[in-house]
Structures are given as C-alpha cells and as structure tokens.
Design a protein around this motif. Structure first.
Motif, PDB file in Angstrom:
ATOM      1  N   MET A   1      -8.048   2.973  12.375  1.00  8.88           N
ATOM      2  CA  MET A   1      -7.120   2.295  11.474  1.00  8.88           C
ATOM      3  C   MET A   1      -7.905   1.441  10.478  1.00  8.88           C
ATOM      4  SD  MET A   1      -4.054  -0.417  12.349  1.00  8.88           S
ATOM      5  CE  MET A   1      -3.348   0.688  13.572  1.00  8.88           C
ATOM      6  N   GLY A   2      -7.630   1.603   9.193  1.00  5.43           N
ATOM      7  CA  GLY A   2      -8.345   0.859   8.178  1.00  5.43           C
ATOM      8  C   GLY A   2      -7.827  -0.554   8.014  1.00  5.43           C
ATOM      9  N   GLU A   3      -8.611  -1.367   7.327  1.00  2.00           N
ATOM     10  CA  GLU A   3      -8.224  -2.775   7.144  1.00  2.00           C
ATOM     11  C   GLU A   3      -6.952  -2.896   6.315  1.00  2.00           C
ATOM     12  OE1 GLU A   3     -10.155  -7.077   5.801  1.00  2.00           O
ATOM     13  OE2 GLU A   3     -11.356  -5.244   5.684  1.00  2.00           O
ATOM     14  N   LYS A   4      -6.767  -1.987   5.386  1.00  2.00           N
ATOM     15  CA  LYS A   4      -5.569  -2.029   4.554  1.00  2.00           C
ATOM     16  C   LYS A   4      -4.312  -1.931   5.409  1.00  2.00           C
ATOM     17  CE  LYS A   4      -3.677   0.031   0.340  1.00  2.00           C
ATOM     18  NZ  LYS A   4      -3.912   1.006  -0.750  1.00  2.00           N
ATOM     19  N   GLU A   5      -4.331  -1.036   6.378  1.00  2.00           N
ATOM     20  CA  GLU A   5      -3.180  -0.879   7.272  1.00  2.00           C
ATOM     21  C   GLU A   5      -3.040  -2.079   8.199  1.00  2.00           C
ATOM     22  OE1 GLU A   5      -1.359   2.389  10.451  1.00  2.00           O
ATOM     23  OE2 GLU A   5      -3.172   2.838   9.281  1.00  2.00           O
ATOM     24  N   LEU A   6      -4.181  -2.628   8.637  1.00  2.00           N
ATOM     25  CA  LEU A   6      -4.144  -3.806   9.499  1.00  2.00           C
ATOM     26  C   LEU A   6      -3.489  -4.987   8.773  1.00  2.00           C
ATOM     27  CD1 LEU A   6      -7.683  -3.744  11.166  1.00  2.00           C
ATOM     28  CD2 LEU A   6      -5.487  -3.259  12.259  1.00  2.00           C
ATOM     29  N   ILE A   7      -3.806  -5.149   7.499  1.00  2.00           N
ATOM     30  CA  ILE A   7      -3.223  -6.231   6.709  1.00  2.00           C
ATOM     31  C   ILE A   7      -1.711  -6.064   6.611  1.00  2.00           C
ATOM     32  CG2 ILE A   7      -3.106  -7.286   4.412  1.00  2.00           C
ATOM     33  CD1 ILE A   7      -6.072  -6.531   4.073  1.00  2.00           C
ATOM     34  N   SER A   8      -1.301  -4.831   6.370  1.00  2.00           N
ATOM     35  CA  SER A   8       0.127  -4.546   6.258  1.00  2.00           C
ATOM     36  C   SER A   8       0.851  -4.877   7.559  1.00  2.00           C
ATOM     37  CB  SER A   8       0.328  -3.070   5.889  1.00  2.00           C
ATOM     38  OG  SER A   8       1.706  -2.762   5.838  1.00  2.00           O
ATOM     39  N   GLN A   9       0.267  -4.489   8.678  1.00  2.00           N
ATOM     40  CA  GLN A   9       0.881  -4.757   9.980  1.00  2.00           C
ATOM     41  C   GLN A   9       0.857  -6.251  10.318  1.00  2.00           C
ATOM     42  OE1 GLN A   9      -0.761  -2.267  13.017  1.00  2.00           O
ATOM     43  NE2 GLN A   9      -0.285  -0.360  11.943  1.00  2.00           N
ATOM     44  N   LEU A  10      -0.246  -6.923   9.937  1.00  2.00           N
ATOM     45  CA  LEU A  10      -0.350  -8.363  10.179  1.00  2.00           C
ATOM     46  C   LEU A  10       0.773  -9.103   9.468  1.00  2.00           C
ATOM     47  CD1 LEU A  10      -1.853 -10.918  11.168  1.00  2.00           C
ATOM     48  CD2 LEU A  10      -3.212 -10.791   9.062  1.00  2.00           C
ATOM     49  N   LYS A  11       1.041  -8.745   8.240  1.00  2.00           N
ATOM     50  CA  LYS A  11       2.090  -9.399   7.461  1.00  2.00           C
ATOM     51  C   LYS A  11       3.463  -9.207   8.091  1.00  2.00           C
ATOM     52  CE  LYS A  11       1.861  -9.128   2.970  1.00  2.00           C
ATOM     53  NZ  LYS A  11       1.720  -8.601   1.591  1.00  2.00           N
ATOM     54  N   GLU A  12       3.581  -8.158   8.888  1.00  2.00           N
ATOM     55  CA  GLU A  12       4.846  -7.901   9.578  1.00  2.00           C
ATOM     56  C   GLU A  12       4.898  -8.570  10.948  1.00  2.00           C
ATOM     57  OE1 GLU A  12       5.146  -3.684   9.687  1.00  2.00           O
ATOM     58  OE2 GLU A  12       5.519  -3.485   7.527  1.00  2.00           O
ATOM     59  N   GLY A  13       3.796  -9.264  11.301  1.00  2.00           N
ATOM     60  CA  GLY A  13       3.781 -10.017  12.552  1.00  2.00           C
ATOM     61  C   GLY A  13       3.145  -9.320  13.723  1.00  2.00           C
ATOM     62  N   SER A  14       2.338  -8.294  13.482  1.00  2.00           N
ATOM     63  CA  SER A  14       1.703  -7.552  14.569  1.00  2.00           C
ATOM     64  C   SER A  14       0.553  -8.341  15.179  1.00  2.00           C
ATOM     65  CB  SER A  14       1.176  -6.209  14.053  1.00  2.00           C
ATOM     66  OG  SER A  14       0.357  -5.592  15.033  1.00  2.00           O
ATOM     67  N   GLU A  15       0.693  -8.677  16.463  1.00  2.00           N
ATOM     68  CA  GLU A  15      -0.380  -9.382  17.162  1.00  2.00           C
ATOM     69  C   GLU A  15      -1.569  -8.459  17.394  1.00  2.00           C
ATOM     70  OE1 GLU A  15       0.991 -11.302  20.678  1.00  2.00           O
ATOM     71  OE2 GLU A  15       2.595 -12.402  19.655  1.00  2.00           O
ATOM     72  N   ALA A  16      -1.306  -7.169  17.587  1.00  2.00           N
ATOM     73  CA  ALA A  16      -2.378  -6.209  17.793  1.00  2.00           C
ATOM     74  C   ALA A  16      -3.258  -6.117  16.544  1.00  2.00           C
ATOM     75  CB  ALA A  16      -1.806  -4.838  18.128  1.00  2.00           C
ATOM     76  N   ALA A  17      -2.629  -6.111  15.378  1.00  2.00           N
ATOM     77  CA  ALA A  17      -3.381  -6.063  14.119  1.00  2.00           C
ATOM     78  C   ALA A  17      -4.192  -7.348  13.953  1.00  2.00           C
ATOM     79  CB  ALA A  17      -2.426  -5.882  12.946  1.00  2.00           C
ATOM     80  N   THR A  66      -8.705  -5.948   1.688  1.00  2.00           N
ATOM     81  CA  THR A  66      -9.603  -6.643   2.601  1.00  2.00           C
ATOM     82  C   THR A  66      -9.266  -8.121   2.641  1.00  2.00           C
ATOM     83  OG1 THR A  66     -11.918  -7.193   3.098  1.00  2.00           O
ATOM     84  CG2 THR A  66     -11.325  -6.947   0.775  1.00  2.00           C
ATOM     85  N   LEU A  67      -9.510  -8.748   3.793  1.00  2.00           N
ATOM     86  CA  LEU A  67      -9.248 -10.184   3.967  1.00  2.00           C
ATOM     87  C   LEU A  67     -10.528 -11.005   3.894  1.00  2.00           C
ATOM     88  CD1 LEU A  67      -6.666 -10.079   6.901  1.00  2.00           C
ATOM     89  CD2 LEU A  67      -6.205 -10.564   4.495  1.00  2.00           C
ATOM     90  N   ARG A  68     -11.635 -10.363   3.591  1.00  2.00           N
ATOM     91  CA  ARG A  68     -12.922 -11.056   3.628  1.00  2.00           C
ATOM     92  C   ARG A  68     -12.936 -12.316   2.759  1.00  2.00           C
ATOM     93  NH1 ARG A  68     -17.603 -12.039   1.266  1.00  2.00           N
ATOM     94  NH2 ARG A  68     -19.491 -12.047   2.544  1.00  2.00           N
TER      95      ARG A  68
END
Length: 199
Positions: A1-17, A66-68
């Motif tokens: 899973m790329g960082e772009k997808e992780l960011i999207s999931q994080l914004k939705e509240g995903s603790e796993a992301a 990216t969140l860097r």
C-alpha cells in the motif's frame, strides 16, 4: 500500500493506516529529534507529540502524496516550543532551519556545526556589534518588540531603529562570515530576517 492511499485512509480515521505511517516515519523522526535534543527521553516525547497532533488533525490534512514535510514541520515547531523556556529560541530556530535546509551540503563539505557551538558563534557575533545595533537586534529578534516599541525604549526615532536594524544585520553577517562558510551565513541571515513568520 502506497503512502498516498495511507493518507486517504488516515483522513477517514483508519488506525491501521496511522500505525503504518508511524512505522514509516517513526525512526527517521526520532533520529531527527536526537540531532538537536541529544536526549532519548526528550526525542521520544517530541516524536509522540508529533504523531498525536497528526492524529488529532487528520481531517485537516491537505497533503495527498506524502506526509514528510508536514511531519517534520510539526517536529520543528515542537522542538522550538519545548526549548523556548530554556534556550534562545531565536538562535535555535535559525539553527534548525539552516541545518535542515543545508544538511547535505554541510555534511559533504565537513561543515556540520553543533547547536552549542552555533549559539556561541551567534552570541559572540552579537557582542561584537556596536551597542545600539546589538540592542536593536536583540529587542527586535529575541524579544519580538515592534520598531516603535524599540524606539520608545531607546528614546530614538523609529526610522533610526529601522536603519540600525538593517545596518546591524549586515554587520552580523560580516561577523559570522569570519567563522562560517559563506553559504551558511547567507542562510542564517535569511532566517534571522524571517523570525516570527509562520512555521
């Protein structure tokens, strides 16, 4: 899973992301903090604070790839805020800025400088200035006084304060040039002039 997808999931509240982003940046962020704090405990505390802020403000994240830059920007603010009470935040912010922006070229030319050494150079450079220039710079940059407040305090005209600040910063640049590589001096002065702007 790329960082772009992780960011999207994080914004939705995903603790796993969030956990994966932590794994992605945790070690690098810890090393970054250790450069300045030289303390494992302080570095861990700042690292935790950064990720707490990231989680608390996840819905406001505008970065998509990216969140860097965001993560290290928060870290810089936390470092400065944490040490504001017992360090000269003016010189600390300047040091953090020039170290971050010039780290590769500094390392490559063996001109890395520790914070304590940097503070001594900056302090000695300020002491070498004429009294009025030194006071104006200290009031303006260290204490964040306005030109009018400085003028009232020193019983000088506001235009005189502006002139002395400009002349003093140029003199400070020349003094620092005696001890530091020219490219670093330019960056230091640029950051001195920008102190007080948004992080």
């Amino acid at each position: 899973m790329g960082e772009k997808e992780l960011i999207s999931q994080l914004k939705e509240g995903s603790e796993a992301a969030f956990d994966k982003i932590y794994d992605l940046y945790g070690a690098r962020l810890y090393g970054y903090c250790m450069q300045y704090t030289k303390s494992r405990e302080d570095s861990e505390e700042i690292m935790q604070d950064v990720f707490i802020k990231l989680w608390q403000n996840k819905e406001k994240i505008i970065q998509t790839d990216t969140l860097r830059s965001l993560i290290f920007k928060i870290a810089k603010f936390q470092l400065i805020n944490k040490y504001k009470s017992n360090l000269n935040s003016f010189s600390f912010e300047t040091y953090v800025d020039f170290y971050n922006e010039k780290k590769l070229s500094i390392d490559n030319t063996h001109h890395a400088i520790e914070y304590d050494d940097f503070c001594r150079l900056l302090e000695n450079a300020l002491k070498a200035l004429p009294e009025t220039q030194r006071k104006v710079i200290e009031y303006s940059k260290l204490k964040q006084y306005s030109n009018q407040e400085i003028a009232d305090k020193l019983q000088l005209k506001e235009q005189t304060i502006k002139n002395q600040l400009s002349i003093g910063l140029k003199a400070l640049q020349q003094e620092l040039q005696k001890h530091l590589p020219w490219t670093i001096v330019l960056l230091i002065v640029k950051n001195i002039l920008s102190i007080g702007t948004d992080l």
